[in-house]
Design a protein around this motif. Sequence first.
Motif, PDB file in Angstrom:
ATOM      1  N   GLU A 128      -1.750   8.539  -3.136  1.00  0.00           N
ATOM      2  CA  GLU A 128      -1.114   7.413  -2.455  1.00  0.00           C
ATOM      3  C   GLU A 128      -0.411   6.504  -3.464  1.00  0.00           C
ATOM      4  OE1 GLU A 128      -2.112   3.975   0.863  1.00  0.00           O
ATOM      5  OE2 GLU A 128      -3.733   4.670  -0.451  1.00  0.00           O
ATOM      6  N   GLY A 129      -1.050   6.263  -4.608  1.00  0.00           N
ATOM      7  CA  GLY A 129      -0.405   5.463  -5.651  1.00  0.00           C
ATOM      8  C   GLY A 129       0.855   6.120  -6.170  1.00  0.00           C
ATOM      9  N   LEU A 130       0.834   7.448  -6.323  1.00  0.00           N
ATOM     10  CA  LEU A 130       2.035   8.170  -6.752  1.00  0.00           C
ATOM     11  C   LEU A 130       3.130   8.064  -5.698  1.00  0.00           C
ATOM     12  CD1 LEU A 130       0.428  11.394  -8.292  1.00  0.00           C
ATOM     13  CD2 LEU A 130       1.149   9.307  -9.466  1.00  0.00           C
ATOM     14  N   ALA A 131       2.737   8.041  -4.424  1.00  0.00           N
ATOM     15  CA  ALA A 131       3.726   7.863  -3.361  1.00  0.00           C
ATOM     16  C   ALA A 131       4.369   6.483  -3.453  1.00  0.00           C
ATOM     17  CB  ALA A 131       3.070   8.057  -1.997  1.00  0.00           C
ATOM     18  N   TRP A 132       3.586   5.473  -3.818  1.00  0.00           N
ATOM     19  CA  TRP A 132       4.158   4.143  -4.012  1.00  0.00           C
ATOM     20  C   TRP A 132       5.162   4.152  -5.154  1.00  0.00           C
ATOM     21  CZ3 TRP A 132      -0.545   0.246  -3.592  1.00  0.00           C
ATOM     22  CH2 TRP A 132      -1.071   0.328  -2.308  1.00  0.00           C
ATOM     23  N   ASP A 133       4.859   4.901  -6.214  1.00  0.00           N
ATOM     24  CA  ASP A 133       5.828   5.049  -7.297  1.00  0.00           C
ATOM     25  C   ASP A 133       7.120   5.681  -6.790  1.00  0.00           C
ATOM     26  OD1 ASP A 133       4.359   3.941  -9.384  1.00  0.00           O
ATOM     27  OD2 ASP A 133       3.413   5.843  -9.909  1.00  0.00           O
ATOM     28  N   ALA A 134       6.978   6.718  -5.982  1.00  0.00           N
ATOM     29  CA  ALA A 134       8.157   7.418  -5.462  1.00  0.00           C
ATOM     30  C   ALA A 134       9.007   6.501  -4.591  1.00  0.00           C
ATOM     31  CB  ALA A 134       7.725   8.649  -4.660  1.00  0.00           C
ATOM     32  N   GLN A 135       8.361   5.565  -3.917  1.00  0.00           N
ATOM     33  CA  GLN A 135       9.082   4.613  -3.066  1.00  0.00           C
ATOM     34  C   GLN A 135       9.722   3.483  -3.869  1.00  0.00           C
ATOM     35  OE1 GLN A 135       5.934   3.255  -0.500  1.00  0.00           O
ATOM     36  NE2 GLN A 135       5.556   5.298   0.348  1.00  0.00           N
ATOM     37  N   GLY A 136       9.379   3.387  -5.155  1.00  0.00           N
ATOM     38  CA  GLY A 136       9.871   2.281  -5.960  1.00  0.00           C
ATOM     39  C   GLY A 136       9.252   0.957  -5.566  1.00  0.00           C
ATOM     40  N   ARG A 137       8.037   0.999  -5.078  1.00  0.00           N
ATOM     41  CA  ARG A 137       7.378  -0.206  -4.588  1.00  0.00           C
ATOM     42  C   ARG A 137       7.196  -1.217  -5.721  1.00  0.00           C
ATOM     43  NH1 ARG A 137       2.159  -0.439  -0.598  1.00  0.00           N
ATOM     44  NH2 ARG A 137       3.516   1.043   0.500  1.00  0.00           N
ATOM     45  N   ARG A 138       7.362  -2.480  -5.382  1.00  0.00           N
ATOM     46  CA  ARG A 138       7.103  -3.577  -6.322  1.00  0.00           C
ATOM     47  C   ARG A 138       5.965  -4.424  -5.779  1.00  0.00           C
ATOM     48  NH1 ARG A 138      13.430  -5.036  -7.692  1.00  0.00           N
ATOM     49  NH2 ARG A 138      13.932  -2.959  -8.521  1.00  0.00           N
ATOM     50  N   TYR A 139       5.434  -5.297  -6.643  1.00  0.00           N
ATOM     51  CA  TYR A 139       4.188  -5.980  -6.316  1.00  0.00           C
ATOM     52  C   TYR A 139       4.370  -7.481  -6.477  1.00  0.00           C
ATOM     53  CZ  TYR A 139       2.952  -1.167  -6.604  1.00  0.00           C
ATOM     54  OH  TYR A 139       2.944   0.187  -6.390  1.00  0.00           O
ATOM     55  N   GLU A 140       4.152  -8.181  -5.384  1.00  0.00           N
ATOM     56  CA  GLU A 140       4.410  -9.615  -5.354  1.00  0.00           C
ATOM     57  C   GLU A 140       3.369 -10.382  -6.151  1.00  0.00           C
ATOM     58  OE1 GLU A 140       6.314 -13.171  -4.521  1.00  0.00           O
ATOM     59  OE2 GLU A 140       7.015 -11.113  -4.165  1.00  0.00           O
ATOM     60  N   THR A 141       2.108 -10.016  -6.010  1.00  0.00           N
ATOM     61  CA  THR A 141       1.021 -10.781  -6.620  1.00  0.00           C
ATOM     62  C   THR A 141       0.176  -9.877  -7.518  1.00  0.00           C
ATOM     63  OG1 THR A 141      -0.538 -10.304  -4.833  1.00  0.00           O
ATOM     64  CG2 THR A 141       0.916 -12.231  -4.556  1.00  0.00           C
ATOM     65  N   LEU A 142      -0.698 -10.508  -8.292  1.00  0.00           N
ATOM     66  CA  LEU A 142      -1.637  -9.736  -9.093  1.00  0.00           C
ATOM     67  C   LEU A 142      -2.526  -8.892  -8.194  1.00  0.00           C
ATOM     68  CD1 LEU A 142      -3.075  -9.005 -11.763  1.00  0.00           C
ATOM     69  CD2 LEU A 142      -4.526 -11.021 -11.401  1.00  0.00           C
ATOM     70  N   SER A 143      -2.941  -9.442  -7.067  1.00  0.00           N
ATOM     71  CA  SER A 143      -3.780  -8.678  -6.147  1.00  0.00           C
ATOM     72  C   SER A 143      -3.058  -7.420  -5.666  1.00  0.00           C
ATOM     73  CB  SER A 143      -4.175  -9.546  -4.945  1.00  0.00           C
ATOM     74  OG  SER A 143      -4.971  -8.810  -4.038  1.00  0.00           O
TER      75      SER A 143
END
Length: 359
Positions: A117-132
């Motif tokens: 699932e984390g690799l899928a987030w990489d594939a989506q180019g996901r960014r992260y708003e907060t430290l959480s």
Amino acid sequence: MPQPWFDDLSWRGAAAARADLAACRALLRHGSKSFHAASLLLPERVRMPASALYAFCRVADDAVDLTTDRAAGLARTRDRLDRAYAGAPLPHPVDRAFARTVARHSIPRALPEALIEGLAWDAQGRRYETLSDLLGYAARVAGSVGAMMSLLMDARDADAMARACDLGAAMQLTNIARDVGEDAAAGRLYLPLAWLREAGLDPEAWLRAPVASAPLRGVVRRLLDEAGRLYDRGLCGLAALPPDCRPAIAAAGAIYAEIGRHIAAAGYDSVATRAVVTARTKLRLAAGSLTAVAARQRPALADPPLPELRYLVEVATVSRAPMIPARASGVPWWELRARLLWSLEILARRRSDVRGAVT
């Protein structure tokens, strides 16, 4: 005498399984140098399945990161996971060794699924708003691996699992701090967006022209401070591990923490430079890990897992007992010292293989 990992195999089957593991070790020697170095300190009963686990993770990451069709790479990885858990892995050394590992050590499928699932987030180019939000990503791509490693060492209680997840997340935050410039060159941004804005940086504008300004360095320093907090939590779990596993985990933590110290020494500029830990330094840290573990054990930490990591702990601690009976953990320190000296000799012979950046 055959090791327990091969006890249920015929002579021919054990030989084939050893060949599969040798292929996994060869892959890691060049693709995951920090793990390969630290793993030499693990007892063979853990080093063998750990090599299979890390090799599968390496192949999964490459299937997404090193391909132009990331969706297809993810689909292939999910299919490989399906087959491994069905007991019918693809005819590939890594797949066969991984399937045997998850079956022998009762690794819940949810843990490698979290990684994917984390690799899928990489594939989506996901960014992260907060430290959480970022810790949620770190939980998947690194905390999950920490939890699986804890299972391989038969450290299955909730506190041990929480500390393993803390340590995995700490390493991932360190990786992110190290790779800011490299990620930006590829159009990726993992630093918390809210932190960038608080520092007066517009994330999109910075990504178009990435420079290590004073505000950016402050954000990198802030991230490394969070990683340091997680290292402190994670390394308090050493006491929950079998004594003969502690030096390897201490060494892994020390090597990754050293990356952060190199970043700090460069003024927190990980845009123009990329922190490297030399083979000589790795050797020194590996040697120091045994001394530190023998001389002073960090007090155990019973704090609950961080909210972003809690689900990994819950999944891992409900898994059934492993098929392999736990060995007595009272290994004399002189035996560990002998193993360390042997490992350091092997590392020294392979300095050309591990020279360069920690990966």
